[in-house]
Scaffold this motif. Structure first.
Motif, PDB file in Angstrom:
ATOM      1  N   ASN A 166       0.829  -1.210   0.000  1.00 23.00           N
ATOM      2  CA  ASN A 166       0.000   0.000   0.000  1.00 23.00           C
ATOM      3  C   ASN A 166       0.866   1.265   0.000  1.00 23.00           C
ATOM      4  O   ASN A 166       2.099   1.183  -0.028  1.00 23.00           O
ATOM      5  N   ALA A 167       0.237   2.415   0.048  1.00 20.33           N
ATOM      6  CA  ALA A 167       0.939   3.701  -0.021  1.00 20.33           C
ATOM      7  C   ALA A 167       1.876   3.913   1.164  1.00 20.33           C
ATOM      8  O   ALA A 167       2.849   4.659   1.063  1.00 20.33           O
ATOM      9  N   ALA A 168       1.607   3.232   2.277  1.00 16.99           N
ATOM     10  CA  ALA A 168       2.459   3.344   3.459  1.00 16.99           C
ATOM     11  C   ALA A 168       3.662   2.408   3.385  1.00 16.99           C
ATOM     12  O   ALA A 168       4.488   2.378   4.292  1.00 16.99           O
ATOM     13  N   GLY A 169       3.753   1.630   2.290  1.00 20.39           N
ATOM     14  CA  GLY A 169       4.874   0.710   2.131  1.00 20.39           C
ATOM     15  C   GLY A 169       4.701  -0.605   2.869  1.00 20.39           C
ATOM     16  O   GLY A 169       5.657  -1.349   3.047  1.00 20.39           O
ATOM     17  N   LYS A 170       3.472  -0.896   3.280  1.00 21.69           N
ATOM     18  CA  LYS A 170       3.161  -2.122   4.017  1.00 21.69           C
ATOM     19  C   LYS A 170       2.320  -3.053   3.148  1.00 21.69           C
ATOM     20  O   LYS A 170       1.571  -2.610   2.289  1.00 21.69           O
ATOM     21  N   ALA A 171       2.453  -4.344   3.406  1.00 22.64           N
ATOM     22  CA  ALA A 171       1.643  -5.320   2.676  1.00 22.64           C
ATOM     23  C   ALA A 171       0.196  -5.248   3.138  1.00 22.64           C
ATOM     24  O   ALA A 171      -0.096  -4.912   4.291  1.00 22.64           O
ATOM     25  N   GLU A 172      -0.692  -5.559   2.230  1.00 22.72           N
ATOM     26  CA  GLU A 172      -2.106  -5.678   2.543  1.00 22.72           C
ATOM     27  C   GLU A 172      -2.699  -6.763   1.666  1.00 22.72           C
ATOM     28  O   GLU A 172      -2.117  -7.124   0.638  1.00 22.72           O
ATOM     29  N   THR A 173      -3.832  -7.294   2.080  1.00 28.76           N
ATOM     30  CA  THR A 173      -4.483  -8.345   1.292  1.00 28.76           C
ATOM     31  C   THR A 173      -5.371  -7.701   0.237  1.00 28.76           C
ATOM     32  O   THR A 173      -5.949  -6.638   0.450  1.00 28.76           O
ATOM     33  N   LEU A 174      -5.462  -8.358  -0.898  1.00 27.42           N
ATOM     34  CA  LEU A 174      -6.303  -7.893  -1.994  1.00 27.42           C
ATOM     35  C   LEU A 174      -7.652  -8.597  -2.017  1.00 27.42           C
ATOM     36  O   LEU A 174      -8.557  -8.149  -2.715  1.00 27.42           O
ATOM     37  N   VAL A 175      -7.772  -9.704  -1.295  1.00 28.90           N
ATOM     38  CA  VAL A 175      -8.998 -10.506  -1.305  1.00 28.90           C
ATOM     39  C   VAL A 175      -9.428 -10.795   0.129  1.00 28.90           C
ATOM     40  O   VAL A 175      -8.594 -10.887   1.021  1.00 28.90           O
ATOM     41  N   GLY A 176     -10.732 -10.960   0.332  1.00 27.26           N
ATOM     42  CA  GLY A 176     -11.233 -11.358   1.644  1.00 27.26           C
ATOM     43  C   GLY A 176     -11.038 -12.851   1.832  1.00 27.26           C
ATOM     44  O   GLY A 176     -10.222 -13.293   2.633  1.00 27.26           O
ATOM     45  N   ASP A 177     -11.787 -13.618   1.075  1.00 27.06           N
ATOM     46  CA  ASP A 177     -11.623 -15.069   1.069  1.00 27.06           C
ATOM     47  C   ASP A 177     -10.652 -15.419  -0.047  1.00 27.06           C
ATOM     48  O   ASP A 177     -10.841 -15.008  -1.195  1.00 27.06           O
ATOM     49  N   ILE A 178      -9.626 -16.176   0.282  1.00 26.13           N
ATOM     50  CA  ILE A 178      -8.634 -16.550  -0.724  1.00 26.13           C
ATOM     51  C   ILE A 178      -9.214 -17.643  -1.605  1.00 26.13           C
ATOM     52  O   ILE A 178      -9.635 -18.686  -1.107  1.00 26.13           O
ATOM     53  N   PRO A 179      -9.257 -17.423  -2.922  1.00 27.11           N
ATOM     54  CA  PRO A 179      -9.755 -18.459  -3.832  1.00 27.11           C
ATOM     55  C   PRO A 179      -8.912 -19.732  -3.712  1.00 27.11           C
ATOM     56  O   PRO A 179      -7.700 -19.668  -3.463  1.00 27.11           O
ATOM     57  N   VAL A 180      -9.553 -20.866  -3.899  1.00 22.66           N
ATOM     58  CA  VAL A 180      -8.895 -22.165  -3.732  1.00 22.66           C
ATOM     59  C   VAL A 180      -7.592 -22.243  -4.519  1.00 22.66           C
ATOM     60  O   VAL A 180      -6.587 -22.733  -4.019  1.00 22.66           O
ATOM     61  N   GLY A 181      -7.567 -21.724  -5.715  1.00 24.73           N
ATOM     62  CA  GLY A 181      -6.381 -21.794  -6.557  1.00 24.73           C
ATOM     63  C   GLY A 181      -5.216 -20.947  -6.079  1.00 24.73           C
ATOM     64  O   GLY A 181      -4.105 -21.078  -6.587  1.00 24.73           O
ATOM     65  N   LEU A 182      -5.441 -20.082  -5.100  1.00 27.75           N
ATOM     66  CA  LEU A 182      -4.387 -19.199  -4.601  1.00 27.75           C
ATOM     67  C   LEU A 182      -3.946 -19.529  -3.177  1.00 27.75           C
ATOM     68  O   LEU A 182      -3.035 -18.895  -2.643  1.00 27.75           O
ATOM     69  N   VAL A 183      -4.569 -20.521  -2.554  1.00 31.20           N
ATOM     70  CA  VAL A 183      -4.257 -20.853  -1.158  1.00 31.20           C
ATOM     71  C   VAL A 183      -2.804 -21.290  -0.992  1.00 31.20           C
ATOM     72  O   VAL A 183      -2.119 -20.856  -0.063  1.00 31.20           O
ATOM     73  N   VAL A 184      -2.314 -22.131  -1.884  1.00 31.72           N
ATOM     74  CA  VAL A 184      -0.929 -22.611  -1.768  1.00 31.72           C
ATOM     75  C   VAL A 184       0.042 -21.434  -1.853  1.00 31.72           C
ATOM     76  O   VAL A 184       0.980 -21.326  -1.063  1.00 31.72           O
ATOM     77  N   ALA A 185      -0.189 -20.521  -2.788  1.00 34.84           N
ATOM     78  CA  ALA A 185       0.683 -19.356  -2.937  1.00 34.84           C
ATOM     79  C   ALA A 185       0.599 -18.452  -1.704  1.00 34.84           C
ATOM     80  O   ALA A 185       1.612 -17.927  -1.236  1.00 34.84           O
ATOM     81  N   ALA A 186      -0.607 -18.270  -1.150  1.00 30.58           N
ATOM     82  CA  ALA A 186      -0.765 -17.432   0.038  1.00 30.58           C
ATOM     83  C   ALA A 186      -0.025 -18.034   1.224  1.00 30.58           C
ATOM     84  O   ALA A 186       0.646 -17.324   1.980  1.00 30.58           O
TER      85      ALA A 186
END
Length: 69
Positions: free
Chosen positions: A28-48
């Motif tokens: 984000n603008a503060a230079g900190k990580a933030e999530t882009l999704v509320g519930d992580i789609p099944v296909g992205l769980v391993v990457a998360a």
């Protein structure tokens, strides 16, 4: 369902989470990580989960709604 949470107090903005899971995390603008999704789609769980493990400051928590972690 699986959710990711980023603790902004711990995040140092290394961007490894974005490199590993760009569809789940952003900086984000503060230079900190933030999530882009509320519930992580099944296909992205391993990457998360991989992004959480790669975070040098342990700022990312992955939670399963079905069980406590």
């Amino acid at each position: 369902m699986v959710h990711a949470e980023v603790d902004p107090r711990r995040c140092c903005g290394y961007r490894l989470c974005v490199d590993v899971a760009p569809d789940v995390f952003a900086i984000n603008a503060a230079g900190k990580a933030e999530t882009l999704v509320g519930d992580i789609p099944v296909g992205l769980v391993v990457a998360a989960r991989a992004a959480s493990h790669e975070c040098p400051s342990a700022a990312i928590t992955i939670r399963d709604a079905d069980r406590q972690q």
